[in-house]
Design an enzyme around this catalytic site. Structure first.
Site, PDB file in Angstrom:
ATOM      1  N   ASP A   1       0.837  -1.198   0.000  1.00 42.57           N
ATOM      2  CA  ASP A   1       0.000   0.000   0.000  1.00 42.57           C
ATOM      3  C   ASP A   1       0.875   1.253   0.000  1.00 42.57           C
ATOM      4  O   ASP A   1       0.637   2.190  -0.757  1.00 42.57           O
ATOM      5  CB  ASP A   1      -0.916  -0.023   1.224  1.00 42.57           C
ATOM      6  CG  ASP A   1      -1.701   1.269   1.387  1.00 42.57           C
ATOM      7  OD1 ASP A   1      -2.614   1.512   0.591  1.00 42.57           O
ATOM      8  OD2 ASP A   1      -1.387   2.042   2.309  1.00 42.57           O
TER       9      ASP A   1
ATOM     10  N   GLU B   1      -2.163  -5.305  -3.685  1.00 45.94           N
ATOM     11  CA  GLU B   1      -1.209  -4.512  -2.894  1.00 45.94           C
ATOM     12  C   GLU B   1      -0.128  -5.415  -2.306  1.00 45.94           C
ATOM     13  O   GLU B   1       1.055  -5.034  -2.255  1.00 45.94           O
ATOM     14  CB  GLU B   1      -1.952  -3.772  -1.778  1.00 45.94           C
ATOM     15  CG  GLU B   1      -2.778  -2.603  -2.270  1.00 45.94           C
ATOM     16  CD  GLU B   1      -3.459  -1.855  -1.149  1.00 45.94           C
ATOM     17  OE1 GLU B   1      -3.668  -0.631  -1.300  1.00 45.94           O
ATOM     18  OE2 GLU B   1      -3.796  -2.485  -0.124  1.00 45.94           O
TER      19      GLU B   1
END
Length: 251
Positions: A43, A115
């Site tokens: 992320d 992610e």
């Protein structure tokens, strides 16, 4: 689970440690080691790479615009869409419960896994490797969006349009409400007096109805064509009659 070689080809990165990719695709319902730590890392990496791309290629964008576009590029829906194009669902490792409930199609699981994959690429190959992967996946998206409007809601866009034409702000009015308190429907009118634009829309909240009406008003203004520098006195532009749009507010 489908072979990981096809996924590595789609990513454009051959893992020196395939175990990292396997972990990135492992949901916690399947057992440990799962992908949550890699997701946390991915992320941050994703946000930094996308920020760098936007900063380097769009000098015309201020901080607010950069933040708006980035937020919409890295949100769950955008990530899930990329994951679907990579056929990531066929590589996920899920527990029996998630498999039965269709977890491989769930946007949150797909977005988190993507992610985690970015995090795994970073650990395996470093920054340049993950930058290359992310840029390869995002380049088609960046080439097909209007940076001026991407991610803006209809009310914001309409306000910018009328201000750009030197007009007063749109006016919104609730015309009626229908139904019981727990399931009301709001009829809202949006009007721009000097363009003689009046449109109505309905939604499950005042805000939802206003957004829908703003979208219709934008379409009405576009239908009027380019702004005329002069206009004859006493002649009003034809009033547009558009159908009422009914939609439920997104939860």
């Amino acid at each position: 689970m489908a072979t990981l070689s096809s996924l590595q080809s789609a990513l454009g990165h051959a893992f020196r440690d395939p175990g990292l990719l396997e972990q990135a695709l492992t949901h916690r319902s399947h057992g440990a080691p799962h992908n949550e730590r890699l997701e946390f890392l991915g992320d941050s990496v994703l946000n930094f790479v996308v920020t760098t791309l936007l900063f380097g290629e769009h000098a015309e964008m201020d901080e607010g615009d950069l933040s708006r576009v980035r937020a919409n590029l890295v949100k769950q829906a955008a990530l899930a869409d990329i994951a679907q194009k990579l056929s990531l669902s066929g590589h996920l490792r899920l527990g029996e419960g998630e498999l039965k409930s269709g977890g491989f199609r769930r946007p949150s699981i797909l977005a988190d896994a993507l992610e985690a994959v970015f995090g795994a690429v970073y650990v395996d190959g470093g920054y340049e490797a993950v930058r290359g992967v992310i840029e390869r996946l995002y380049r088609p998206i960046l080439g097909n969006i209007d940076m001026r409007t991407f991610g803006k809601d209809p009310k914001t866009l309409l306000q910018e349009i009328v201000q750009g034409r030197g007009l007063e702000l749109p006016r919104y009015e609730v015309l009626a409400t229908h139904g019981a308190a727990h399931s009301q429907l709001f009829d809202v009118e949006c009007r721009i007096e000097r363009l003689d634009v009046r449109v109505t829309a309905s939604g499950s909240s005042r805000r939802a109805a206003e957004q829908l009406a703003a979208g219709q008003a934008i379409a009405a203004i576009e239908a009027l064509g380019p702004v005329r520098k002069t206009a004859r006195r006493g002649r009003k532009p034809a009033q547009l009659s558009l159908p009422v749009a009914v939609a439920q507010e997104k939860k």
